[in-house]
Design an enzyme around this catalytic site. Structure first.
Site, mmCIF file in Angstrom:
data_model
loop_
_atom_site.group_PDB
_atom_site.id
_atom_site.type_symbol
_atom_site.label_atom_id
_atom_site.label_comp_id
_atom_site.label_asym_id
_atom_site.label_seq_id
_atom_site.Cartn_x
_atom_site.Cartn_y
_atom_site.Cartn_z
ATOM 1 N N THR A 1 14.082 10.275 2.638
ATOM 2 C CA THR A 1 13.704 9.236 3.602
ATOM 3 C C THR A 1 13.606 9.792 5.027
ATOM 4 O O THR A 1 14.047 10.909 5.314
ATOM 5 C CB THR A 1 14.696 8.049 3.570
ATOM 6 O OG1 THR A 1 15.972 8.537 3.959
ATOM 7 C CG2 THR A 1 14.777 7.423 2.199
ATOM 8 N N GLU B 1 15.233 9.218 -5.048
ATOM 9 C CA GLU B 1 15.161 9.152 -3.578
ATOM 10 C C GLU B 1 16.534 9.486 -3.008
ATOM 11 O O GLU B 1 17.546 8.987 -3.495
ATOM 12 C CB GLU B 1 14.749 7.747 -3.114
ATOM 13 C CG GLU B 1 14.713 7.645 -1.589
ATOM 14 C CD GLU B 1 14.420 6.254 -1.070
ATOM 15 O OE1 GLU B 1 13.290 5.793 -1.236
ATOM 16 O OE2 GLU B 1 15.339 5.636 -0.495
HETATM 17 P P1 FAD Z 1 1.869 -1.198 5.633
HETATM 18 O O1 FAD Z 1 1.194 -0.769 4.380
HETATM 19 O O2 FAD Z 1 1.190 -0.909 6.918
HETATM 20 O O3 FAD Z 1 2.137 -2.764 5.502
HETATM 21 C C1 FAD Z 1 2.973 -3.465 6.435
HETATM 22 C C2 FAD Z 1 2.486 -4.908 6.572
HETATM 23 O O4 FAD Z 1 1.207 -4.943 7.204
HETATM 24 C C3 FAD Z 1 2.325 -5.626 5.237
HETATM 25 O O5 FAD Z 1 2.694 -6.969 5.418
HETATM 26 C C4 FAD Z 1 0.834 -5.520 4.949
HETATM 27 O O6 FAD Z 1 0.357 -6.601 4.151
HETATM 28 C C5 FAD Z 1 0.245 -5.558 6.365
HETATM 29 N N1 FAD Z 1 -1.010 -4.786 6.491
HETATM 30 C C6 FAD Z 1 -1.243 -3.562 5.958
HETATM 31 N N2 FAD Z 1 -2.489 -3.138 6.320
HETATM 32 C C7 FAD Z 1 -3.026 -4.132 7.092
HETATM 33 C C8 FAD Z 1 -4.269 -4.292 7.778
HETATM 34 N N3 FAD Z 1 -5.225 -3.345 7.724
HETATM 35 N N4 FAD Z 1 -4.469 -5.447 8.488
HETATM 36 C C9 FAD Z 1 -3.512 -6.396 8.562
HETATM 37 N N5 FAD Z 1 -2.307 -6.288 7.919
HETATM 38 C C10 FAD Z 1 -2.068 -5.185 7.209
HETATM 39 N N6 FAD Z 1 11.052 2.974 6.125
HETATM 40 C C11 FAD Z 1 11.513 3.984 6.901
HETATM 41 O O7 FAD Z 1 11.662 3.813 8.113
HETATM 42 N N7 FAD Z 1 11.813 5.222 6.367
HETATM 43 C C12 FAD Z 1 11.663 5.483 5.038
HETATM 44 O O8 FAD Z 1 11.938 6.588 4.574
HETATM 45 C C13 FAD Z 1 11.189 4.431 4.171
HETATM 46 N N8 FAD Z 1 10.999 4.628 2.850
HETATM 47 C C14 FAD Z 1 10.455 3.633 2.067
HETATM 48 C C15 FAD Z 1 10.203 3.874 0.718
HETATM 49 C C16 FAD Z 1 9.637 2.885 -0.091
HETATM 50 C C17 FAD Z 1 9.344 3.191 -1.545
HETATM 51 C C18 FAD Z 1 9.347 1.603 0.453
HETATM 52 C C19 FAD Z 1 8.779 0.526 -0.427
HETATM 53 C C20 FAD Z 1 9.606 1.349 1.788
HETATM 54 C C21 FAD Z 1 10.157 2.336 2.613
HETATM 55 N N9 FAD Z 1 10.405 2.135 3.986
HETATM 56 C C22 FAD Z 1 10.887 3.167 4.776
HETATM 57 C C23 FAD Z 1 10.212 0.802 4.576
HETATM 58 C C24 FAD Z 1 8.792 0.617 5.192
HETATM 59 O O9 FAD Z 1 8.639 1.461 6.299
HETATM 60 C C25 FAD Z 1 8.679 -0.857 5.600
HETATM 61 O O10 FAD Z 1 8.664 -1.680 4.459
HETATM 62 C C26 FAD Z 1 7.533 -1.209 6.547
HETATM 63 O O11 FAD Z 1 7.783 -2.518 7.032
HETATM 64 C C27 FAD Z 1 6.156 -1.229 5.892
HETATM 65 O O12 FAD Z 1 5.700 0.001 5.582
HETATM 66 P P2 FAD Z 1 4.311 0.166 4.749
HETATM 67 O O13 FAD Z 1 4.016 1.594 4.710
HETATM 68 O O14 FAD Z 1 4.396 -0.560 3.466
HETATM 69 O O15 FAD Z 1 3.323 -0.600 5.761
#
Ligand code: FAD
Length: 283
Positions: A45, A14
């Site tokens: 990112t 990354e």
């Molecule tokens: P989601 O999958 O939507 O989950 C977020 C929260 O909502 C979780 O607590 C989950 O349990 C809950 N949830 C999910 N679906 C539902 C539903 N249907 N109903 C109710 N609750 C639900 N951030 C950046 O800004 N830029 C980046 O480039 C970046 N790269 C990343 C790379 C990796 C490998 C990781 C692990 C994280 C990265 N992040 C990045 C951080 C990420 O954007 C945050 O962790 C964000 O808070 C959650 O993103 P997610 O896609 O996991 O969200």
């Protein structure tokens, strides 16, 4: 075109895009060095509000078209309208980039309550469903071995992870962790929930005490005693701390490799020398 048999099958990297326009040349130089490691892919990112998407795409394009390494562009949806995501898709297509990591992102400080309430995508799984229906992208999702900080239980988090699989994600990349036991337990529980997609382990080498206070704290990942002991011993000695941190990271990856892991996604922090040292040691 790069000969794919030379790819480091286990390892992906990354990187983050430069903040300023005049930093692109040095970013390309870093990427040229990373390319020598022949990673399976390099992810780039993305800024939460979509604000930095152009830089992400420019860097992803360089990886894809100049280095001939598969690029995985991160995309966040929390601050984006459907048409904005489609516009980003259009740019990715022009740049030949076919893989994205679909993320919700975190709410930008500038986003008002009204904007947040009326956002087009509440969760990453909604974005995955939308991209699956409207694009031909290959989509990855994020997962959290120690649960997402907002989630009240790992069980609930896994339920939503399953939704990402059902909506069309093709593999997962995990949040960083420093204790492999969390990852092994997480994989077992995910499998019990019917999550069968490959899960790449997100690994970050910790090379300074400063890093612990920033990136690691933000991630919510726990620090096992063995790592905390290194900080106690070497925290005041930057060179020794760096060496010990790299060594810890290598041992962590070798353990994952021995037990069996779908992939190692190294949070490279744009540091080619540290990354090379780790890549060589785990080959
Ligand atoms: P989601 O999958 O939507 O989950 C977020 C929260 O909502 C979780 O607590 C989950 O349990 C809950 N949830 C999910 N679906 C539902 C539903 N249907 N109903 C109710 N609750 C639900 N951030 C950046 O800004 N830029 C980046 O480039 C970046 N790269 C990343 C790379 C990796 C490998 C990781 C692990 C994280 C990265 N992040 C990045 C951080 C990420 O954007 C945050 O962790 C964000 O808070 C959650 O993103 P997610 O896609 O996991 O969200």
């Amino acid at each position: 075109m790069q000969n794919t048999t030379h790819y480091h099958q286990l390892l992906s990297l990354e990187v983050f895009p430069p903040k300023k326009e005049d930093e692109f040349e040095s970013a390309y130089e870093v990427l040229n060095q990373m390319a020598q490691l022949h990673p399976a892919f390099i992810s780039v990112t993305y800024g939460a509000g979509g604000s930095r998407s152009k830089k992400t795409i420019d860097i992803a394009s360089y990886i894809q078209n100049n280095l001939h390494i598969p690029a995985l562009a991160h995309m966040t949806c929390v601050g984006s309208k459907k048409e904005e995501l489609l516009a980003v898709y259009g740019e990715l297509k022009k740049a030949n980039v076919t893989k994205v990591l679909a993320l919700r992102g975190d709410r930008p400080k500038t986003m008002s309550d009204a904007q947040y309430e009326s956002r087009d995508f509440a969760h990453a799984s909604d974005m995955i469903a939308f991209l699956k229906e409207n694009t031909d992208l290959q989509i990855a999702g994020a997962c959290y071995p120690e649960k997402h900080p907002e989630s009240f239980s790992l069980e609930a988090d896994l339920q939503y992870l399953k939704l990402k699989q059902d909506m069309g994600a093709e593999f997962f990349i995990s949040q960083m962790f420093f204790d492999n036991d969390y990852f092994y337990a997480f994989r077992d529980r995910a499998l019990q929930k019917g999550i069968t997609l490959p899960i790449h382990a997100g690994i970050m080498p910790i090379t300074s005490s400063r890093q612990l206070g920033t990136t690691v704290t933000l991630s919510g990942s726990s620090i096992p005693k063995a790592l905390a002991d290194l900080f106690a011993k070497y925290g005041e000695e930057p060179e020794d701390m760096k060496k010990a941190g790299i060594d810890y990271c290598i041992r962590q990856i070798l353990d994952l490799k021995q037990i069996g892991v779908d992939g190692i996604h190294l949070y490279s922090m744009n540091r080619p020398r540290t990354t090379a040292e780790i890549a060589e040691a785990i080959r």
